[in-house]
Design a protein around this motif. Structure first.
Motif, PDB file in Angstrom:
ATOM      1  N   LEU A  31       0.830  -1.202   0.000  1.00 22.91           N
ATOM      2  CA  LEU A  31       0.000   0.000   0.000  1.00 22.91           C
ATOM      3  C   LEU A  31       0.863   1.251   0.000  1.00 22.91           C
ATOM      4  O   LEU A  31       0.452   2.295  -0.459  1.00 22.91           O
ATOM      5  N   PHE A  64       0.156  -5.717   1.589  1.00 23.50           N
ATOM      6  CA  PHE A  64      -1.290  -5.797   1.405  1.00 23.50           C
ATOM      7  C   PHE A  64      -1.622  -7.138   0.786  1.00 23.50           C
ATOM      8  O   PHE A  64      -1.019  -7.491  -0.224  1.00 23.50           O
ATOM      9  N   HIS A  87      -6.458   5.060  -1.996  1.00 27.91           N
ATOM     10  CA  HIS A  87      -6.912   3.926  -1.189  1.00 27.91           C
ATOM     11  C   HIS A  87      -7.976   4.408  -0.203  1.00 27.91           C
ATOM     12  O   HIS A  87      -7.833   5.471   0.400  1.00 27.91           O
ATOM     13  N   ASP A 111     -14.226  -0.862  -1.842  1.00 25.87           N
ATOM     14  CA  ASP A 111     -12.848  -0.569  -2.250  1.00 25.87           C
ATOM     15  C   ASP A 111     -11.925  -0.327  -1.046  1.00 25.87           C
ATOM     16  O   ASP A 111     -10.801   0.141  -1.208  1.00 25.87           O
ATOM     17  N   LYS A 122      -9.183  -0.605   1.584  1.00 25.27           N
ATOM     18  CA  LYS A 122      -7.847  -1.223   1.535  1.00 25.27           C
ATOM     19  C   LYS A 122      -7.220  -1.348   2.913  1.00 25.27           C
ATOM     20  O   LYS A 122      -6.381  -2.213   3.123  1.00 25.27           O
ATOM     21  N   CYS A 123      -7.613  -0.458   3.855  1.00 21.56           N
ATOM     22  CA  CYS A 123      -6.922  -0.441   5.143  1.00 21.56           C
ATOM     23  C   CYS A 123      -7.892  -0.052   6.257  1.00 21.56           C
ATOM     24  O   CYS A 123      -8.677   0.882   6.100  1.00 21.56           O
ATOM     25  N   ILE A 143      -7.562  -6.802   2.817  1.00 20.57           N
ATOM     26  CA  ILE A 143      -7.304  -5.485   3.386  1.00 20.57           C
ATOM     27  C   ILE A 143      -6.057  -5.584   4.271  1.00 20.57           C
ATOM     28  O   ILE A 143      -5.601  -6.680   4.589  1.00 20.57           O
TER      29      ILE A 143
END
Length: 187
Positions: free
Chosen positions: A13, A20, A50, A110, A112-113, A150
């Motif tokens: 990321l 990731f 992200h 969507d 990611k984190c 994630i």
């Protein structure tokens, strides 16, 4: 056989820094800037397009807003804040905490984190803090991160320094299972 097994190339990321998917731990002494660090990291990740959810158990919405204004001139819609103190209900813990993260992924496809500041916010307070229980708890978080694709970043505290601790890993508060189970550790 390990010698011939093929692995997918690692995806990051942040430029070779944050794998990731992943379970990452950011640990440090109280009042050393852990929350500022992850807030800046969250902002940087959103600038790279992200989506990030920042769960802050120890901040009010007002304080989060004030802090965010100090790290960003242009607030991102890709950064979602959840304040534990300002919430009408306490943050879910244990299995319910894992389910909550799964709901966040469904709500933000969507995503990611997820940053959990501090990780204690979603840990099961009823579990005996022995190696086996802690390893199971953190393994479940790691497996969830990979299942949902994630990166979960848990902010955590370190112990007070003693003569017996020889490495930074030894300073992580709690069972050694925490350090053994996280894939990325930043102290």
């Amino acid at each position: 056989q390990l010698k011939v097994e093929k692995f997918k190339e690692l995806v990051f990321l942040k430029n070779g820094f944050l794998p990731f998917p992943n379970l990452a731990l950011i640990a440090g002494a109280p009042k050393t800037g852990k929350s500022w660090f992850v807030l800046g990291l969250a902002e940087e990740l959103t600038q790279n397009d992200h989506t990030v959810v920042y769960i802050s158990n120890e901040d009010t919405t007002r304080r989060l807003q004030a802090r965010y204004k100090k790290v960003s001139d242009f607030p991102s819609k890709k950064l979602v804040f959840i304040s534990g103190i300002s919430s009408k209900k306490p943050l879910p813990k244990g299995e319910a905490g894992l389910a909550f993260i799964s709901v966040l992924k469904r709500q933000y496809p969507d995503l990611k984190c997820v940053i959990v500041d501090t990780i204690q916010a979603i840990r099961n307070p009823d579990l005996k803090q022995d190696y086996a229980n802690v390893e199971n708890e953190f393994s479940a978080l790691r497996k969830l991160a990979h299942k949902l694709e994630i990166t979960i970043i848990g902010v955590h505290h370190t112990k007070k320094t003693t003569d017996f601790e020889t490495t930074p890993i030894d300073r992580i508060l709690g069972s050694q299972a925490i350090a053994a189970t996280a894939e990325t550790i930043i102290i």
